[in-house]
Motif scaffolding. Structure first.
Motif, mmCIF file in Angstrom:
data_model
loop_
_atom_site.group_PDB
_atom_site.id
_atom_site.type_symbol
_atom_site.label_atom_id
_atom_site.label_comp_id
_atom_site.label_asym_id
_atom_site.label_seq_id
_atom_site.Cartn_x
_atom_site.Cartn_y
_atom_site.Cartn_z
ATOM 1 N N THR A 1 0.850 -1.181 0.000
ATOM 2 C CA THR A 1 0.000 0.000 0.000
ATOM 3 C C THR A 1 0.891 1.238 0.000
ATOM 4 O O THR A 1 2.117 1.142 0.072
ATOM 5 N N GLY A 2 0.265 2.410 -0.039
ATOM 6 C CA GLY A 2 0.990 3.673 -0.134
ATOM 7 C C GLY A 2 0.659 4.347 -1.456
ATOM 8 O O GLY A 2 0.344 3.677 -2.450
ATOM 9 N N ASP A 3 0.741 5.660 -1.495
ATOM 10 C CA ASP A 3 0.329 6.373 -2.710
ATOM 11 C C ASP A 3 1.252 6.111 -3.903
ATOM 12 O O ASP A 3 0.888 6.389 -5.050
ATOM 13 N N LEU A 4 2.457 5.538 -3.653
ATOM 14 C CA LEU A 4 3.353 5.202 -4.755
ATOM 15 C C LEU A 4 2.967 3.891 -5.440
ATOM 16 O O LEU A 4 3.438 3.605 -6.545
ATOM 17 N N VAL A 5 2.131 3.097 -4.796
ATOM 18 C CA VAL A 5 1.801 1.765 -5.305
ATOM 19 C C VAL A 5 0.522 1.829 -6.136
ATOM 20 O O VAL A 5 -0.585 1.822 -5.604
ATOM 21 N N THR A 6 0.688 1.899 -7.447
ATOM 22 C CA THR A 6 -0.430 1.818 -8.379
ATOM 23 C C THR A 6 -0.386 0.458 -9.062
ATOM 24 O O THR A 6 0.600 -0.277 -8.964
ATOM 25 N N ASP A 7 -1.442 0.129 -9.772
ATOM 26 C CA ASP A 7 -1.471 -1.143 -10.487
ATOM 27 C C ASP A 7 -0.350 -1.211 -11.517
ATOM 28 O O ASP A 7 0.298 -2.259 -11.687
ATOM 29 N N ALA A 8 -0.105 -0.086 -12.195
ATOM 30 C CA ALA A 8 0.953 -0.056 -13.214
ATOM 31 C C ALA A 8 2.331 -0.226 -12.578
ATOM 32 O O ALA A 8 3.173 -0.985 -13.079
ATOM 33 N N ILE A 9 2.576 0.474 -11.474
ATOM 34 C CA ILE A 9 3.869 0.370 -10.780
ATOM 35 C C ILE A 9 4.066 -1.044 -10.243
ATOM 36 O O ILE A 9 5.170 -1.606 -10.298
ATOM 37 N N LEU A 10 2.995 -1.643 -9.736
ATOM 38 C CA LEU A 10 3.087 -2.991 -9.190
ATOM 39 C C LEU A 10 3.468 -3.992 -10.282
ATOM 40 O O LEU A 10 4.312 -4.875 -10.072
ATOM 41 N N LEU A 11 2.869 -3.838 -11.456
ATOM 42 C CA LEU A 11 3.175 -4.723 -12.583
ATOM 43 C C LEU A 11 4.633 -4.565 -13.010
ATOM 44 O O LEU A 11 5.340 -5.558 -13.243
ATOM 45 N N GLU A 12 5.087 -3.334 -13.084
ATOM 46 C CA GLU A 12 6.475 -3.070 -13.490
ATOM 47 C C GLU A 12 7.463 -3.544 -12.419
ATOM 48 O O GLU A 12 8.534 -4.063 -12.741
ATOM 49 N N THR A 13 7.105 -3.380 -11.165
ATOM 50 C CA THR A 13 7.968 -3.830 -10.063
ATOM 51 C C THR A 13 8.146 -5.349 -10.109
ATOM 52 O O THR A 13 9.265 -5.865 -9.972
ATOM 53 N N ARG A 14 7.067 -6.054 -10.317
ATOM 54 C CA ARG A 14 7.152 -7.513 -10.407
ATOM 55 C C ARG A 14 8.026 -7.948 -11.582
ATOM 56 O O ARG A 14 8.846 -8.870 -11.468
#
Length: 374
Positions: A322-335
């Motif tokens: 969670t946190g305002d930095l965690v978006t669906d797009a960022i999560l996909l790219e992080t993985r």
């Protein structure tokens, strides 16, 4: 004829035997007392099982429609593995102590009545205090929790200076209104090291021995933990299984990220509460630059570094972010970036949630229950 030496040996033997018997009896009594206490805690935990998560009540009375489930002695025995006779004795003890209450209910229209037991919600209450920084404002939240986990009262205060004196004033106002709690539970936006606040987001609380000072000031047991540890424990109690390894990760803008891991029901806090503070991992930039780069455009390398370290060291089956930095797009790219380093078969499930707020109070309440004296 007995010589003086033999007589002395016999006397000493009897004396030592007496000491041994007394010590053995004390150990057996202690073990018996410990077992009795643990059995009561098992019953207490079971009676809380179906209560749901922490919820809000309007008054310090059990609200209509939110009653705790009631159980017979036979149901308690079946769930805890204790004998019906043991449950009968312990439930009677707990009822005399005011911890549980029993009422009779007819089995149909005729026949013998059964005693149904539930926790007395008003037999004690807990004070949960946490504080944080939001948009430059320091905010303290003080919540009164019933023995069943209902929110009986809540005060929130925003201020420019949040030091020990201000915190005591907030607690004092709550105790004046509702009486002394059985425990004070404190969540810290930093590291809680042996009761001292370290690396806190609120500078005036840095180095504050808050646990000791509150215990001295109010003569009440105090538990103090890093906020992420409470949130992780609350998440586990609400959603986890005893065989799971779950990591919670928090990535807000311009604040050092943090994680907390529950390993099969136990918080991994380390020797001094520092475990999971991934914001302190080595970086090619200064701390000030790192905080500046923790924004939606530049945060990806820090998420990848933090989560890769957690996966390698702790091997969680699930990471909840969670946190305002965690978006669906960022999560996909992080993985995707993590998979450049971590083999696919060891990658955990990634799950994004809006916040951990509902887990925070739950973790604080469950900690109070764990520490409750029976």
């Amino acid at each position: 004829m007995l010589t003086p030496i033999i007589i002395t040996i016999i006397i000493m033997g009897v004396f030592l035997l007496g000491i041994f018997v007394r010590k053995r009896g004390a150990i057996e009594m202690k073990n018996s007392a410990d077992i009795r206490r643990d059995n009561k805690k098992s019953i207490y935990r079971f009676l809380l099982e179906d209560r749901g998560a922490v919820r809000t009540s309007r008054t310090m009375e059990q609200p209509e429609g939110e009653r705790l489930r009631q159980y017979t002695k036979q149901e308690v025995a079946a769930a805890t593995g204790l004998s019906p006779a043991t449950c009968n004795t312990l439930l009677n003890d707990m009822e005399r102590a005011g911890i549980v209450q029993g009422g009779r209910k007819k089995a149909g229209d005729v026949g013998r009545s059964s005693v149904l037991y539930q926790i007395r919600e008003d037999h004690e209450h807990y004070l949960a205090l946490y504080f944080y920084v939001e948009h430059g404002k320091k905010i303290a939240v003080c919540t009164l929790l019933s023995a069943a986990g209902n929110v009986w009262a809540r005060e929130e205060e925003a201020c420019d200076l949040l030091d020990y004196t201000r915190l005591v004033d907030i607690i004092f106002r709550m105790t004046q209104r509702y009486g002394l709690p059985a425990q004070i539970i404190v969540g810290v936006p930093g590291i809680a090291e042996d009761g001292v606040i370290r690396h806190c987001d609120i500078p005036e609380l840095e180095g504050e021995p808050l646990k000791r000072r509150l215990e001295d000031g109010f003569s009440i047991p105090v538990a103090m933990e890093t906020d992420m540890h409470f949130k992780a424990y609350g998440y586990y109690r609400k959603n986890g299984r005893d065989d799971e390894v779950i990591t919670l990760a928090y990535f807000p803008s311009h604040v050092l990220p943090g994680t907390a891991t529950i390993h099969r029901g136990t918080i991994i806090s380390g020797s001094s509460g520092f475990a999971g503070m991934t914001g302190f991992l080595p970086s090619d930039v200064s701390r000030e630059e790192q905080l500046e780069l923790l924004n939606p455009k530049d945060c990806l390398p820090f998420l990848v570094q933090s989560l890769s370290a957690v996966i390698v060291l702790l091997n969680p089956g699930k990471i909840v972010l969670t946190g305002d930095l965690v978006t669906d797009a960022i999560l996909l790219e992080t993985r995707k970036k993590c998979l450049e380093y971590i083999p696919q078969e060891y990658m955990p499930e990634f799950l994004r949630v809006d916040s951990f707020d509902d887990c925070y109070l739950e973790g604080m309440f469950q900690t109070a229950v764990d520490r409750k004296e029976m």
